[in-house]
Design a protein around this motif. Structure first.
Motif, PDB file in Angstrom:
ATOM      1  N   PHE A 145      -1.409   4.338 -13.576  1.00  0.00           N
ATOM      2  CA  PHE A 145      -1.513   3.171 -14.440  1.00  0.00           C
ATOM      3  C   PHE A 145      -2.428   3.469 -15.622  1.00  0.00           C
ATOM      4  O   PHE A 145      -3.503   4.039 -15.481  1.00  0.00           O
ATOM      5  N   GLU A 199      -7.835  -1.668 -16.166  1.00  0.00           N
ATOM      6  CA  GLU A 199      -7.312  -1.304 -14.851  1.00  0.00           C
ATOM      7  C   GLU A 199      -6.878   0.154 -14.793  1.00  0.00           C
ATOM      8  O   GLU A 199      -6.032   0.520 -13.981  1.00  0.00           O
ATOM      9  N   ARG A 520      -3.117   0.839 -10.128  1.00  0.00           N
ATOM     10  CA  ARG A 520      -4.102   0.166 -10.973  1.00  0.00           C
ATOM     11  C   ARG A 520      -5.502   0.311 -10.383  1.00  0.00           C
ATOM     12  O   ARG A 520      -5.696   0.196  -9.177  1.00  0.00           O
TER      13      ARG A 520
END
Length: 524
Positions: A145, A199, A520
């Motif tokens: 992510f 994130e 994330r």
């Protein structure tokens, strides 16, 4: 006459030869003797990634480099000071000793330390980060992510991911603003509330994050067009039929509902194109615009992470060059954007041929944005529109025609207060409201930002205008792919590169989305 592109590519080839083929001793690191510590500086918590030996390099605007053994920061004089070694532009050792280095003479800081002084963190490239935090990143290191700050807004039931800021601003010299629709955002008690998160293994540097509130008529919607202007429509028209490679896709694009139309990439060429045709009927007179809700797939994430991995241990040198070149080097790298392209729009004319009317383009694989492209010609009755795009590059959620489009004027709203860790954060509020400052966020950081609306009784369409940049942390797992020659091919011959890399991408394409969303970063 040599144009900009030619000069930049010649310079890049020269740089790749220097870095990749004849790397001088000490180019990426320098070993000090144990007894070399005349300053006696002791930093209590360097918080090194995986406990590795500290690396702290200062890439200067004049192309020299300091490699520091011990260092600290003098906030009063804005000076980095300590003991180290100075190298010239060809990485020849000039001298060792105690130095005081003005912050404004530094192009980029490169280190594997995570606990960095706030005064320099916004210009720091973190190297040697580990992906071992999740099993998904281990399985696919180039699907982790990342992208930019993510923004959540209240939709009436929950905080919903609705925007990602400045996805293309991957370095200080590429800082720019971005406008994203908050299409499902709803106010509460006279305020609009956002949650801004980091994130990913990235440093986010946010110049501002303002709300654009556009007063609108009852039952109307407001869209931002591809030129950044706002248009209101009180009549949204749905297509009657569609045609793609796989057949009719009307059920996937008839509403903005996260059910997206997606086509896998070509097995032999990542830049291979496809078309979608959309039919509208019984159209009335009026100014019209094509409405499209869309986002990128992870193809561009894969290509970007590939480029970073090809840079390898020399990533700091490339990024420092970018800062000295005011971003022009990376703009040359982005030449591949012209080959992959955006979503081109054509309209069928009376001669059964196609007239080009414009293009949609929005970077980022996280949040689906919705935009409007004006159709500057008279349309009445039946109308057929064609979209042309790179296969496997775009996810399309919604297609419609907006009728009776008229220009409307926005109200810009600055943050009223900011909450972090359940406490009012006046410092963060000051940083977001003062254009000369920035709010720097690190992996796992969250901020709740509230905006006071000028008129509680009015009906608004909301947009986010953010400005800033982010710096990707260089992962250890990428370094094994260091390859200056492949980087050269990506920059100088992207058409061939997209053919060569297609089989590698196809091996991971089907699993990237799941790995991306499951990886994330959440601060523990």
């Amino acid at each position: 006459m040599i144009n900009f592109y030619t000069k930049s590519t010649i310079f890049l080839v020269f740089l790749i030869i220097i870095i990749g083929c004849s790397k001088p001793p000490g180019f990426t690191r320098y070993t000090f003797k144990p007894e070399e510590n005349p300053t006696g500086l002791k930093k209590e918590n360097k918080n090194l990634i995986e406990g590795k030996e500290s690396i702290f390099k200062l890439h200067m605007k004049d192309a020299t480099v300091y490699i520091m053994k011990d260092w600290d920061f003098d906030e009063k004089d804005s000076v980095v000071f300590g003991y180290g070694a100075l190298f010239d532009a060809n990485r020849k050792l000039l001298q060792k000793g105690n130095f005081r280095i003005p912050l404004n003479s530094i192009a980029l800081v490169e280190t594997n330390e995570q606990n960095i002084n706030p005064a320099i963190v916004s210009m720091t490239l973190i190297t040697g980060a580990s992906l071992a935090m999740t099993i998904y990143c281990i399985l696919n290191p180039k699907a982790c992510f990342g992208s930019c700050p993510t923004f959540y807004a209240w939709n009436g039931n929950e905080m919903q991911l609705q925007a990602e800021g400045f996805s293309g601003s991957i370095a200080p010299s590429l800082e720019e603003k971005d406008i994203d629709a908050l299409y499902f955002a709803k106010s509460q008690d006279g305020y609009l509330k956002l949650k801004m998160t980091n994130e990913a293994l990235e440093t986010h540097v946010v110049r501002y994050a303002d709300i654009i509130a556009v007063p609108k008529s009852k039952n109307a919607r407001v869209f931002c067009n591809t030129n950044g202007q706002f248009l209101e429509s009180d009549e949204i028209l749905s297509p009657v039929s569609t045609k793609a490679n796989e057949g009719d896709i009307l059920d996937k694009i008839i509403s903005f509902d996260a059910i997206q139309r997606f086509c896998p990439s070509d097995s032999n060429n990542l830049s291979e194109k496809e078309t979608i045709e959309i039919q509208f009927s019984d159209l009335k007179e009026g100014e019209k615009g094509l409405v499209l809700a869309y986002k990128q797939t992870l193809m561009t994430t894969f290509l970007f992470y590939n480029a970073l991995s090809y840079m390898g241990k020399s990533a700091g040198d490339y990024f420092a060059m970018m800062e000295r070149d005011n971003g022009n080097f990376m703009k040359t790298v982005y030449g591949s954007k012209e080959i992959l392209g955006g979503i081109k729009v054509y309209i069928e004319n009376k001669n059964d041929s196609w007239d080009y009317i414009g293009e949609f383009f929005e970077l980022g694989p996280i949040s689906t944005d919705i935009q409007l492209l004006e159709i500057n010609q008279s349309i009445k009755g039946n109308c057929k529109i064609r979209l042309e795009m790179t296969k496997g590059l775009w996810r399309i959620d919604y297609i419609a025609l907006a009728n009776n489009c008229k220009t409307v004027y926005p109200i810009k709203i600055k943050p009223s207060f900011v909450i972090r860790n359940n406490n009012i954060d006046d410092k963060a509020l000051s940083e977001l409201n003062d254009i000369s400052k920035t709010l720097v966020t690190l992996p796992g950081d969250e901020y709740e930002i509230s905006y006071r609306l000028p008129d509680e009784s009015a009906s608004y369409e909301f947009f986010l205008e953010s400005k800033g940049y982010y710096i990707e942390w260089i992962r250890d797992e990428w370094l094994k792919d260091e390859n200056p020659l492949l980087l050269s091919k990506l920059v100088l011959n992207p058409s061939q590169y997209f053919k060569d890399i297609a089989p590698e991408f196809k091996q991971v394409e089907s699993t990237m989305e799941d790995a991306f969303w499951r990886s994330r970063y959440v601060k523990k």
